[in-house]
Scaffold this active site. Structure first.
Site, PDB file in Angstrom:
ATOM      1  CE  LYS A  58      -3.619  -2.631   0.799  1.00 32.44           C
ATOM      2  NZ  LYS A  58      -3.345  -3.854   0.095  1.00 32.44           N
ATOM      3  N   GLY A  59       0.530   2.210  -0.800  1.00 38.83           N
ATOM      4  CA  GLY A  59       1.304   3.446  -0.861  1.00 38.83           C
ATOM      5  C   GLY A  59       2.159   3.558  -2.110  1.00 38.83           C
ATOM      6  CB  CYS A  60       3.554   1.165  -4.496  1.00 40.47           C
ATOM      7  SG  CYS A  60       4.999   0.726  -3.544  1.00 40.47           S
ATOM      8  CD  GLU A  61       1.861   7.445  -9.352  1.00 39.57           C
ATOM      9  OE1 GLU A  61       2.288   7.425 -10.516  1.00 39.57           O
ATOM     10  OE2 GLU A  61       1.916   8.427  -8.609  1.00 39.57           O
ATOM     11  CB  SER A  62       3.568   0.915  -9.951  1.00 36.87           C
ATOM     12  OG  SER A  62       4.085   2.047 -10.542  1.00 36.87           O
TER      13      SER A  62
END
Length: 147
Positions: A58-62
């Site tokens: 969670k928190g990764c754009e990809s």
């Protein structure tokens, strides 16, 4: 999973020996970018059946998946990752070079930010990629703390 861990460890050894020294050299961003893209290709992909939501960071754009294996005999932590974005996978491959095979104690005292900063990539990373790296660092620390 065992073969995936072995294949990842082999790829990380090659990256540590061949590619990280290159990244530490002063280069223009295009050269570093190409190298990061190549690093992502060196890691084995996670099979589709293992790309579960529970392993998404969670928190990764990809989309990025982090799988963890703890060897209780040696107290070492091993990670496997994949991303649908090549540049992200390359950045995360670097991160794994710093943490894969370490014990909880070693990971807890490791300054991942400083290790990563030694490669002089931060000035070139977008804020969202930087946030994604921070999310991965936090996920690794949380997983390790739980074991």
């Amino acid at each position: 999973m065992a073969q995936l861990i072995t294949d990842t460890a082999t790829a990380l050894t090659a990256i540590r020996q061949q590619d990280l020294p290159q990244l530490q050299q002063p280069q223009d961003w295009q050269s570093k970018y190409r190298l990061l893209m190549q690093l992502g290709k060196k890691l084995p992909p996670i099979p589709e059946k293992m790309r579960q939501n529970e392993w998404l960071v969670k928190g990764c754009e990809s989309r990025a998946w982090l799988l963890h294996y703890y060897d209780s005999r040696t107290e070492q932590h091993f990670f496997v990752l994949d991303s649908d974005a090549r540049i992200v996978k390359g950045l995360l491959a670097i991160m794994l070079c710093f943490v894969n095979g370490l014990t909880r104690q070693e990971i807890s005292t490791l300054d991942l930010q400083r290790s990563f900063d030694s490669l002089n990539l931060k000035p070139y990373l977008s804020q969202s990629r930087g946030n994604g790296l921070n999310a991965m660092v936090n996920r690794i620390k949380d997983v390790v703390a739980a074991h």
